[in-house]
Design a protein around this motif. Structure first.
Motif, PDB file in Angstrom:
ATOM      1  N   GLY A   1     103.099  71.211  93.659  1.00  0.00           N
ATOM      2  CA  GLY A   1     102.886  70.698  92.309  1.00  0.00           C
ATOM      3  C   GLY A   1     104.025  71.028  91.361  1.00  0.00           C
ATOM      4  O   GLY A   1     104.596  70.129  90.725  1.00  0.00           O
TER       5      GLY A   1
ATOM      6  N   LEU B   1     104.110  70.362  87.666  1.00  0.00           N
ATOM      7  CA  LEU B   1     102.801  70.831  87.219  1.00  0.00           C
ATOM      8  C   LEU B   1     102.788  72.346  87.047  1.00  0.00           C
ATOM      9  O   LEU B   1     103.523  73.067  87.724  1.00  0.00           O
ATOM     10  CB  LEU B   1     101.717  70.420  88.215  1.00  0.00           C
TER      11      LEU B   1
ATOM     12  N   MET C   1     106.217  67.771  91.094  1.00  0.00           N
ATOM     13  CA  MET C   1     105.532  67.052  90.028  1.00  0.00           C
ATOM     14  C   MET C   1     105.644  67.715  88.669  1.00  0.00           C
ATOM     15  O   MET C   1     105.136  67.190  87.678  1.00  0.00           O
ATOM     16  CB  MET C   1     104.050  66.877  90.392  1.00  0.00           C
TER      17      MET C   1
ATOM     18  N   PRO D   1     100.725  75.779  87.648  1.00  0.00           N
ATOM     19  CA  PRO D   1      99.647  76.233  88.533  1.00  0.00           C
ATOM     20  C   PRO D   1      98.356  76.518  87.771  1.00  0.00           C
ATOM     21  O   PRO D   1      98.382  77.073  86.670  1.00  0.00           O
ATOM     22  CB  PRO D   1     100.205  77.513  89.146  1.00  0.00           C
ATOM     23  N   ASP D   2      97.243  76.114  88.362  1.00  0.00           N
ATOM     24  CA  ASP D   2      95.919  76.386  87.794  1.00  0.00           C
ATOM     25  C   ASP D   2      95.433  77.696  88.403  1.00  0.00           C
ATOM     26  O   ASP D   2      94.995  77.740  89.554  1.00  0.00           O
ATOM     27  CB  ASP D   2      94.969  75.238  88.134  1.00  0.00           C
TER      28      ASP D   2
ATOM     29  N   PHE E   1      99.709  73.846  97.191  1.00  0.00           N
ATOM     30  CA  PHE E   1      99.934  72.778  96.213  1.00  0.00           C
ATOM     31  C   PHE E   1     100.150  73.361  94.821  1.00  0.00           C
ATOM     32  O   PHE E   1     101.089  72.973  94.109  1.00  0.00           O
ATOM     33  CB  PHE E   1      98.755  71.811  96.192  1.00  0.00           C
ATOM     34  N   GLN E   2      99.276  74.280  94.421  1.00  0.00           N
ATOM     35  CA  GLN E   2      99.351  74.830  93.068  1.00  0.00           C
ATOM     36  C   GLN E   2     100.635  75.615  92.833  1.00  0.00           C
ATOM     37  O   GLN E   2     101.218  75.554  91.744  1.00  0.00           O
ATOM     38  CB  GLN E   2      98.131  75.729  92.806  1.00  0.00           C
TER      39      GLN E   2
END
Length: 219
Positions: free
Chosen positions: A119, A125, A123, A127-128, A114-115
């Motif tokens: 994501g 986003l 989306m 990455p964390d 996801f990251q």
């Protein structure tokens, strides 16, 4: 006439598994795309009360949970058989499938995939990195264990492709799109060779993210 309808979203590794299974069986099927952001819609929750994909429909019968779908398809489409006849090989297949669901996807694929991929791509986003780092110890452990279970054999249950290979390959394929692949996958030469064998199969070539996206647009 058998009618298989798969409700899924392009990019879902679980959805790809079911589509690849139908390809392996030479079955006719139709993709019913589930749009991003609609997993909790009343329409989709009526199909899957937990708001996930894929869902299979077959002549009025509806089924969710990927492992259940794979086993159902192997029963209603018995040739070629994708469950080993030997009890030990079948049990190894079952074990690897559970490793996939509980340890490879949960806490690893659904975090790093996801990251790094979902994501940012769907989306926008960023990455964390801290979240990714926290998932790496489990990721290292599960990749090492999958490499151990595979050993020197061509596929997880022996010399022939099984449900386990079709379930795991889309998950591991996701990691090749991440920088973590060099640490998780590359050190395990047997896993790298196995993934190459799987990705060379017509069923996998027919169900890439790009091909499934084309199916979704045509639906």
């Amino acid at each position: 006439m058998q009618e298989f309808i798969v409700h899924s979203i392009p990019g879902s590794p679980f959805g790809r598994t079911v589509l690849a299974m139908l390809e392996e069986k030479g079955a006719s099927y139709r993709l019913s795309p589930v749009a991003p952001g609609t997993f909790r819609s009343p329409q989709h929750l009526a199909r899957h009360p937990f708001g996930r994909v894929p869902v299979l429909e077959h002549n009025g019968f509806s089924l969710y949970e990927t492992q259940a779908i794979l086993r159902y398809l192997d029963r209603v489409l018995p040739a070629p058989a994708l469950t080993p006849a030997d009890p030990r090989r079948a049990s190894r297949m079952d074990q690897v499938m559970n490793v996939n669901d509980w340890y490879l996807f949960q806490g690893v694929g659904n975090v790093i995939g996801f990251q790094r991929v979902i994501g940012p791509m769907l989306m926008g986003l960023t990455p964390d990195e801290a979240v990714i780092a926290a998932a790496m110890p489990q990721a290292r452990a599960v990749f090492a264990e999958l490499a151990r279970l595979l050993g020197g054999q061509p596929y997880f249950a022996g010399d022939a492709v099984s449900l386990a290979d079709l379930l795991v390959a889309p998950q591991i394929g996701f990691f090749t799109q991440t920088p973590e692949w060099s640490e998780l996958g590359t050190p395990h030469a047997n896993l790298v060779a196995w993934l190459a064998r799987m990705e060379a199969r017509p069923s996998m070539k027919a169900t890439t993210w790009e091909r499934v996206s084309e199916m979704a647009k045509a639906a």
